[in-house]
Write a protein that holds these residues in place. Structure first.
Motif, PDB file in Angstrom:
ATOM      1  N   GLY A 135      42.629  -5.372 -39.623  1.00 33.67           N
ATOM      2  CA  GLY A 135      42.436  -6.768 -39.250  1.00 33.67           C
ATOM      3  C   GLY A 135      41.269  -6.983 -38.307  1.00 33.67           C
ATOM      4  N   THR A 136      41.251  -8.164 -37.702  1.00 38.41           N
ATOM      5  CA  THR A 136      40.152  -8.545 -36.812  1.00 38.41           C
ATOM      6  C   THR A 136      40.619  -8.857 -35.401  1.00 38.41           C
ATOM      7  N   LYS A 137      41.908  -8.755 -35.139  1.00 39.47           N
ATOM      8  CA  LYS A 137      42.452  -9.065 -33.820  1.00 39.47           C
ATOM      9  C   LYS A 137      43.389  -7.957 -33.377  1.00 39.47           C
ATOM     10  N   GLY A 138      43.623  -7.896 -32.071  1.00 36.19           N
ATOM     11  CA  GLY A 138      44.593  -6.951 -31.544  1.00 36.19           C
ATOM     12  C   GLY A 138      44.056  -5.538 -31.394  1.00 36.19           C
ATOM     13  N   ASP A 139      44.938  -4.626 -30.964  1.00 37.17           N
ATOM     14  CA  ASP A 139      44.540  -3.260 -30.653  1.00 37.17           C
ATOM     15  C   ASP A 139      43.931  -2.511 -31.832  1.00 37.17           C
ATOM     16  N   PRO A 140      44.488  -2.593 -33.045  1.00 35.80           N
ATOM     17  CA  PRO A 140      43.892  -1.827 -34.142  1.00 35.80           C
ATOM     18  C   PRO A 140      42.419  -2.155 -34.365  1.00 35.80           C
ATOM     19  N   ALA A 141      42.066  -3.428 -34.252  1.00 37.15           N
ATOM     20  CA  ALA A 141      40.695  -3.859 -34.510  1.00 37.15           C
ATOM     21  C   ALA A 141      39.749  -3.538 -33.369  1.00 37.15           C
ATOM     22  N   THR A 142      40.282  -3.072 -32.246  1.00 34.78           N
ATOM     23  CA  THR A 142      39.419  -2.685 -31.125  1.00 34.78           C
ATOM     24  C   THR A 142      39.446  -1.182 -30.880  1.00 34.78           C
ATOM     25  N   CYS A 143      40.254  -0.460 -31.658  1.00 36.50           N
ATOM     26  CA  CYS A 143      40.366   0.997 -31.497  1.00 36.50           C
ATOM     27  C   CYS A 143      39.908   1.757 -32.739  1.00 36.50           C
ATOM     28  N   TRP A 144      40.326   1.274 -33.908  1.00 33.68           N
ATOM     29  CA  TRP A 144      39.972   1.905 -35.174  1.00 33.68           C
ATOM     30  C   TRP A 144      40.337   3.390 -35.181  1.00 33.68           C
ATOM     31  N   CYS A 145      41.485   3.694 -34.596  1.00 31.66           N
ATOM     32  CA  CYS A 145      42.032   5.060 -34.588  1.00 31.66           C
ATOM     33  C   CYS A 145      41.067   6.075 -33.972  1.00 31.66           C
ATOM     34  N   GLN A 146      40.363   5.666 -32.922  1.00 36.79           N
ATOM     35  CA  GLN A 146      39.437   6.575 -32.242  1.00 36.79           C
ATOM     36  C   GLN A 146      39.982   7.052 -30.892  1.00 36.79           C
ATOM     37  N   TRP A 147      41.194   6.651 -30.525  1.00 36.57           N
ATOM     38  CA  TRP A 147      41.731   6.930 -29.192  1.00 36.57           C
ATOM     39  C   TRP A 147      41.754   8.417 -28.874  1.00 36.57           C
ATOM     40  N   PHE A 148      42.068   9.240 -29.853  1.00 37.01           N
ATOM     41  CA  PHE A 148      42.141  10.682 -29.633  1.00 37.01           C
ATOM     42  C   PHE A 148      40.870  11.408 -30.070  1.00 37.01           C
ATOM     43  N   LYS A 149      39.843  10.641 -30.453  1.00 38.76           N
ATOM     44  CA  LYS A 149      38.661  11.268 -31.038  1.00 38.76           C
ATOM     45  C   LYS A 149      37.407  11.175 -30.194  1.00 38.76           C
ATOM     46  N   VAL A 150      37.218  10.057 -29.525  1.00 43.08           N
ATOM     47  CA  VAL A 150      35.967   9.878 -28.785  1.00 43.08           C
ATOM     48  C   VAL A 150      36.238   9.974 -27.286  1.00 43.08           C
ATOM     49  N   PRO A 151      35.258  10.440 -26.497  1.00 47.19           N
ATOM     50  CA  PRO A 151      35.455  10.503 -25.044  1.00 47.19           C
ATOM     51  C   PRO A 151      35.575   9.115 -24.443  1.00 47.19           C
ATOM     52  N   ARG A 152      36.187   9.055 -23.290  1.00 41.46           N
ATOM     53  CA  ARG A 152      36.389   7.753 -22.644  1.00 41.46           C
ATOM     54  C   ARG A 152      35.078   7.004 -22.446  1.00 41.46           C
ATOM     55  N   SER A 153      33.986   7.730 -22.236  1.00 40.94           N
ATOM     56  CA  SER A 153      32.689   7.069 -22.054  1.00 40.94           C
ATOM     57  C   SER A 153      32.275   6.282 -23.290  1.00 40.94           C
ATOM     58  N   ALA A 154      32.833   6.647 -24.437  1.00 40.87           N
ATOM     59  CA  ALA A 154      32.458   5.983 -25.686  1.00 40.87           C
ATOM     60  C   ALA A 154      33.108   4.623 -25.842  1.00 40.87           C
ATOM     61  N   TRP A 155      34.048   4.260 -24.943  1.00 43.75           N
ATOM     62  CA  TRP A 155      34.712   2.983 -25.096  1.00 43.75           C
ATOM     63  C   TRP A 155      33.840   1.804 -24.693  1.00 43.75           C
ATOM     64  N   SER A 156      32.579   2.118 -24.349  1.00 47.62           N
ATOM     65  CA  SER A 156      31.599   1.047 -24.193  1.00 47.62           C
ATOM     66  C   SER A 156      31.027   0.640 -25.545  1.00 47.62           C
ATOM     67  N   MET A 157      31.365   1.394 -26.585  1.00 43.35           N
ATOM     68  CA  MET A 157      30.910   1.061 -27.929  1.00 43.35           C
ATOM     69  C   MET A 157      31.558  -0.245 -28.386  1.00 43.35           C
TER      70      MET A 157
END
Length: 207
Positions: A32-54
């Motif tokens: 979707g386009t709203k909510g946590d899935p649309a802002t994470c795209w299953c990257q929580w365990f994959k990218v470093p915390r610094s990448a959350w500026s993406m």
């Protein structure tokens, strides 16, 4: 014709297909386009915390790339007819570099070799609101076990939420899946790092 991942108790109306075998537009429809899935795209365990500026779009592109390049995983899509109705993230643990940093995993998993590709993890479920309360998550959990086993998993691990251990659990907090759902899929609890979170496993190496 894409191959299907089946589960013994799967309702006839639902089928589950590896994400590599479906149009990425169907993945986008589930997230979707709203909510946590649309802002994470299953990257929580994959990218470093610094990448959350993406940006959300950049994270989405990462998932699309991971699906295109993944030999096994990173997930499955459930369908009701031709309509995509759910996502489950399942893949070997080495593909999830952030997993060992999570306290529930670091203190609860009995298998601490995170380079062992024969140990798989089920980490996330996404079911759009319109398709909830129909057992989609349970079908995906069973299909994830079948998929992992078919692709050489020795162990499948999950990190269930126990709603009974908390006064109130927002729906957004249930994305890892629930203890009862994993139990129905054949998992057994191997550790309880916190009252509301359990490490659960199926071990194929035990027969």
């Amino acid at each position: 014709m894409p191959s299907r991942v089946t589960a013994d108790t799967q309702p006839p109306a639902l089928r589950v297909v590896p994400a590599q075998q479906v149009p990425f537009a169907d993945v986008e429809a589930v997230f979707g386009t709203k909510g946590d899935p649309a802002t994470c795209w299953c990257q929580w365990f994959k990218v470093p915390r610094s990448a959350w500026s993406m940006s959300d779009a950049e994270l989405e592109q990462l998932l699309e790339q991971q699906i295109a390049e993944g030999e096994h995983g990173p997930g499955l899509i459930a369908y009701d007819g031709d309509t995509p109705v759910g996502w489950c993230a399942v893949e070997p643990r080495p593909a999830l570099p952030g997993l060992p940093r999570k306290r529930i995993v670091a203190t609860g998993s009995p298998d601490q070799d995170f380079d062992d590709a024969s140990i798989w993890a089920v980490t996330c479920f996404v079911v759009p609101r319109a398709h909830r309360r129909r057992g989609v998550g349970g079908v995906l959990a069973e299909a994830a076990v079948a998929y992992a086993r078919e692709h050489g998993a020795r162990v499948v691990e999950a990190y269930g939420v126990d709603p009974a251990a908390r006064a109130k659990v927002p729906a957004a907090d249930l994305f890892p899946g629930t203890v009862s759902m994993f139990e129905r899929a054949g998992f057994r609890e191997v550790a309880r790092p916190t009252p509301a979170r359990a490490v659960m496993q199926i071990r194929f190496d035990e027969g």
